[in-house]
Design a protein around this motif. Structure first.
Motif, PDB file in Angstrom:
ATOM      1  N   ARG A  33       1.254  11.518   2.079  1.00 26.79           N
ATOM      2  CA  ARG A  33       0.662  12.465   3.045  1.00 26.79           C
ATOM      3  C   ARG A  33       1.119  13.874   2.712  1.00 26.79           C
ATOM      4  O   ARG A  33       2.313  14.114   2.523  1.00 26.79           O
ATOM      5  CB  ARG A  33       1.131  12.125   4.458  1.00 26.79           C
ATOM      6  CG  ARG A  33       0.790  10.707   4.880  1.00 26.79           C
ATOM      7  CD  ARG A  33       1.332  10.407   6.257  1.00 26.79           C
ATOM      8  NE  ARG A  33       1.180   9.000   6.596  1.00 26.79           N
ATOM      9  CZ  ARG A  33       0.105   8.477   7.177  1.00 26.79           C
ATOM     10  NH1 ARG A  33      -0.915   9.238   7.489  1.00 26.79           N
ATOM     11  NH2 ARG A  33       0.057   7.183   7.448  1.00 26.79           N
ATOM     12  N   VAL A  82       1.264   5.017   0.479  1.00 29.29           N
ATOM     13  CA  VAL A  82       0.538   6.126   1.112  1.00 29.29           C
ATOM     14  C   VAL A  82       1.313   7.420   0.890  1.00 29.29           C
ATOM     15  O   VAL A  82       2.539   7.450   1.035  1.00 29.29           O
ATOM     16  CB  VAL A  82       0.332   5.857   2.622  1.00 29.29           C
ATOM     17  CG1 VAL A  82      -0.146   7.113   3.354  1.00 29.29           C
ATOM     18  CG2 VAL A  82      -0.664   4.714   2.824  1.00 29.29           C
ATOM     19  N   LYS A 112      -4.136   6.433  -0.158  1.00 23.87           N
ATOM     20  CA  LYS A 112      -3.445   5.159  -0.350  1.00 23.87           C
ATOM     21  C   LYS A 112      -3.657   4.681  -1.776  1.00 23.87           C
ATOM     22  O   LYS A 112      -4.790   4.723  -2.282  1.00 23.87           O
ATOM     23  CB  LYS A 112      -4.038   4.146   0.635  1.00 23.87           C
ATOM     24  CG  LYS A 112      -3.436   2.774   0.622  1.00 23.87           C
ATOM     25  CD  LYS A 112      -4.203   1.728  -0.127  1.00 23.87           C
ATOM     26  CE  LYS A 112      -5.618   1.485   0.278  1.00 23.87           C
ATOM     27  NZ  LYS A 112      -6.256   0.407  -0.521  1.00 23.87           N
ATOM     28  N   ASP A 137      -4.288  13.043   2.605  1.00 21.28           N
ATOM     29  CA  ASP A 137      -3.463  11.859   2.347  1.00 21.28           C
ATOM     30  C   ASP A 137      -4.293  10.833   1.587  1.00 21.28           C
ATOM     31  O   ASP A 137      -5.511  10.988   1.446  1.00 21.28           O
ATOM     32  CB  ASP A 137      -2.866  11.264   3.646  1.00 21.28           C
ATOM     33  CG  ASP A 137      -3.915  10.908   4.684  1.00 21.28           C
ATOM     34  OD1 ASP A 137      -5.064  10.613   4.306  1.00 21.28           O
ATOM     35  OD2 ASP A 137      -3.590  10.925   5.883  1.00 21.28           O
ATOM     36  N   GLU A 141       0.878  -1.168   0.000  1.00 17.16           N
ATOM     37  CA  GLU A 141       0.000   0.000   0.000  1.00 17.16           C
ATOM     38  C   GLU A 141       0.916   1.219   0.000  1.00 17.16           C
ATOM     39  O   GLU A 141       1.777   1.346   0.868  1.00 17.16           O
ATOM     40  CB  GLU A 141      -0.896  -0.017   1.240  1.00 17.16           C
ATOM     41  CG  GLU A 141      -1.810  -1.235   1.252  1.00 17.16           C
ATOM     42  CD  GLU A 141      -2.892  -1.174   2.309  1.00 17.16           C
ATOM     43  OE1 GLU A 141      -2.772  -0.381   3.258  1.00 17.16           O
ATOM     44  OE2 GLU A 141      -3.861  -1.946   2.179  1.00 17.16           O
TER      45      GLU A 141
END
Ligand code: 5GP
Length: 240
Positions: free
Chosen positions: A96, A94, A179, A177, A92
């Motif tokens: 931010r 991610v 994913k 953010d 995953e």
């Protein structure tokens, strides 16, 4: 093009996947199920699947039109999308832009700080382990991705962040953010897969700071569906 469901492949927390008559194409069905905290918290929210299908189709098409390689083929109907058949890379990714969520819990940093540049993190996609944070070296040494794939997926992720931040800024929404997941096609191409929706992103209203995403469910803020509807309302009335 009409796509017919063939062999059932997989059921996840929010989606189901089928093969089609074309080995290069799968069908995804968006479910009304909503889960949080590694599926410890669950609910069914009628209409959520339809909204995420609309939102995700819109965003994936927006990215594809700007040169991002994605699995998106077309939206079929209210609940279904045709996508390219891929093998999902078990990471995953991610990004931010503003501090919140697990970052603040893990590192004790203040919530709501705008970061000077996007922070990119990798998590192992493994529910039984609670999706742990991993490094590039873990991904390379355990064979989850090659060096070239990591470089490509990071570059694509940062490009997606730039494109989506700009898109949402115009809608008075802060992309806090999100994913992403990636997959490999049979030809070996790396493409953006899965979905982009209020289930997988944090959206804060620019003017009010209202949460317009799954945090409404995670934190019991109420009117979860209203937030998803608001995201779709702003996207679907956007002047392209
Ligand atoms: P956090 O690590 O703060 O919980 O999440 C960071 C961002 O990635 C949030 O936008 C969150 O929605 C998304 N995200 C992280 N892990 C998952 C996951 O397993 N499923 C979904 N749907 N989103 C995730």
């Amino acid at each position: 093009m009409t796509w017919e469901k063939g062999d059932f492949l997989y059921e996840g927390k929010a989606k189901k996947v089928w093969k089609t008559g074309d080995p290069k194409v799968y069908i995804i069905e968006y479910k009304d199920h909503l889960t949080a905290f590694n599926a410890e918290k669950k609910a069914t929210l009628e209409g959520k699947g339809r909204l995420n299908n609309e939102i995700s189709a819109y965003l994936l098409a927006h990215l594809a039109a700007r040169g991002v390689p994605t699995h998106f083929v077309e939206r079929i109907d209210e609940r279904h999308q045709a996508v390219r058949a891929v093998t999902i890379i078990p990471l995953e990714v991610v990004v931010r832009n503003v501090t919140t969520g697990s970052l603040c819990k893990r590192l004790g940093v203040e919530e709501g700080m705008e970061l000077p540049r996007p922070l990119l993190e990798l998590y192992l996609k493994d529910d039984a382990l609670g999706d742990p944070l991993v490094t590039d070296d873990h991904a390379l040494l355990f064979g989850w991705a090659t060096e070239e794939e990591l470089a490509t997926l990071k570059a694509i992720t940062l490009e997606v962040n730039d494109l989506l931040r700009a898109l949402f800024r115009d809608l008075s929404i802060v992309l806090v953010d999100f994913k992403l997941e990636f997959g490999r096609t049979a030809e070996g191409d790396l493409v953006l897969a899965d979905e982009i929706s209020p289930d997988t992103c944090r959206f804060w209203d620019l003017a009010t700071g209202d949460r317009l995403d799954k945090d409404r469910f995670r934190k019991d803020l109420g009117d979860v569906l209203g937030a998803y509807r608001e995201i779709w309302r702003r996207l679907s009335t956007r002047e392209a």
